[in-house]
Write a protein that holds these residues in place. Structure first.
Motif, PDB file in Angstrom:
ATOM      1  N   GLU A 297       0.966   2.301   1.171  1.00 50.04           N
ATOM      2  CA  GLU A 297       1.252   1.156   2.028  1.00 50.04           C
ATOM      3  C   GLU A 297       1.819   0.029   1.185  1.00 50.04           C
ATOM      4  O   GLU A 297       1.349  -0.220   0.072  1.00 50.04           O
ATOM      5  CB  GLU A 297      -0.015   0.649   2.726  1.00 50.04           C
TER       6      GLU A 297
ATOM      7  N   ASP B 294       2.485  -3.982   1.864  1.00 49.29           N
ATOM      8  CA  ASP B 294       2.340  -5.131   2.754  1.00 49.29           C
ATOM      9  C   ASP B 294       2.908  -6.357   2.066  1.00 49.29           C
ATOM     10  O   ASP B 294       2.668  -6.579   0.878  1.00 49.29           O
ATOM     11  CB  ASP B 294       0.865  -5.384   3.088  1.00 49.29           C
TER      12      ASP B 294
ATOM     13  N   ARG C 190       4.688   2.056   5.428  1.00 47.35           N
ATOM     14  CA  ARG C 190       3.598   3.007   5.286  1.00 47.35           C
ATOM     15  C   ARG C 190       4.180   4.406   5.342  1.00 47.35           C
ATOM     16  O   ARG C 190       4.920   4.734   6.278  1.00 47.35           O
ATOM     17  CB  ARG C 190       2.570   2.807   6.407  1.00 47.35           C
TER      18      ARG C 190
ATOM     19  N   GLU D  30       6.567  -4.062   7.159  1.00 44.96           N
ATOM     20  CA  GLU D  30       5.656  -3.440   6.224  1.00 44.96           C
ATOM     21  C   GLU D  30       5.943  -1.941   6.210  1.00 44.96           C
ATOM     22  O   GLU D  30       6.475  -1.396   7.170  1.00 44.96           O
ATOM     23  CB  GLU D  30       4.216  -3.724   6.639  1.00 44.96           C
TER      24      GLU D  30
END
Length: 305
Positions: free
Chosen positions: A256, A258, A268, A266
């Protein structure tokens, strides 16, 4: 300037090679890969690849020198050229290391950023999976300038390795047909790896503070470059595992990214791979996926796909 630096290092290594013939090891690595995108649409990331078969975009050549100076002191330097960069030669991963003790190793310089299972080995030509690693997962910053220290612990039949590092980072993250540049003077984090003869689990966390983020198309169109006016914070988390039996190999990773920029998504992504050996032949399959989690902090809207 980079060609002058490259020439200077090459001359220095060549000059010292005769007197350290037993301590200098040269490793070469080349990968010639054909790539193409079939049925391309806006939902499929291209990562700079074209619709036609191309043997340049994903090809790489590298030469690495490893020096063992004795008394626990080592050094390494690597030069590399990529087809995606028009085969311009660049210096990568120049660092020195020192064994503080039998189980403690420190290093400083231009180092690999150990985000994922194979981050330490990409473009070095060792410890690769037989299948290509997914770009959706392995398309993160790969190096930093700073230092690290790693400590190894023996726990019965397991090895536990803890690594802490810090420095500054200047890299890119690929997303769809764009790249997100990250430039920060302060990056820190660490990894933890627990392994045995056949099994390994790994986790990492990195925090990139006060980073300047620059978004631009992967084709480098300067008129579309966007630099965010305020410095942003970026966090990267990852976890992975590997089981390697006599015939069966199963491996997976998840990551991930962020960040606090208001309009950039974002990231992932993850993958799973499995392989089985029949006699002298091994068969492998891999599946990967990237999820988009777009949070518009001005309106409170969150979209996930």
């Amino acid at each position: 300037m980079k060609y002058l630096k490259l020439s200077g290092l090459a001359i220095a290594l060549a000059a010292t090679a005769p007197s350290f013939a037993q301590t200098v090891t040269w490793n070469g690595h080349a990968a010639i890969n054909g790539t193409a995108i079939k049925d391309r649409n806006s939902e499929i990331p291209s990562y700079g690849f074209s619709n036609d078969v191309n043997f340049e975009d994903d090809s790489v050549f590298a030469l690495r020198a490893n020096v063992d100076a004795g008394y626990g002191l080592t050094a390494a330097a690597e030069v590399m050229t990529r087809g995606a960069d028009d085969f311009d030669v660049e210096m990568r991963w120049v660092y020195v290391g020192y064994n503080l003790s039998k189980n403690t190793f420190a290093s400083a310089g231009s180092l690999r950023l150990p985000l994922m299972n194979y981050s330490d080995y990409l473009d070095v030509g060792m410890a690769y999976l037989p299948t290509a690693l997914p770009r959706a997962t392995y398309n993160l910053p790969d190096s930093y300038t700073g230092g690290s220290i790693a400590q190894n612990f023996r726990l019965n039949n397991y090895n536990l390795t803890i690594q802490a590092l810090g420095g500054n980072l200047d890299g890119e993250v690929g997303y769809q047909d764009a790249e997100l540049g990250i430039d920060s003077e302060l990056m820190y984090g660490g990894t933890a790896t627990l392994s045995s003869r056949s099994f390994m689990i790994r986790a990492s966390y990195f925090d990139i503070t006060d980073a300047t983020l620059t978004a631009m198309p992967s084709n480098g169109t300067s008129s579309l470059i966007t630099t965010f006016s305020q410095e942003q914070d970026v966090s990267i988390y990852s976890a992975g595992f590997r089981f390697d039996g006599k015939q069966l190999l199963v491996e997976g990773e998840y990551v991930e990214l962020d960040q606090s920029a208001p309009v950039t998504p974002e990231m992932r992504s993850g993958y799973m791979t499995a392989g089985y050996t029949f006699g002298q032949v091994a068969y492998f399959g891999l599946s990967g996926r990237r999820f988009r989690h777009h949070s518009d902090k001005r309106s409170g809207v969150v979209r996930t796909s």
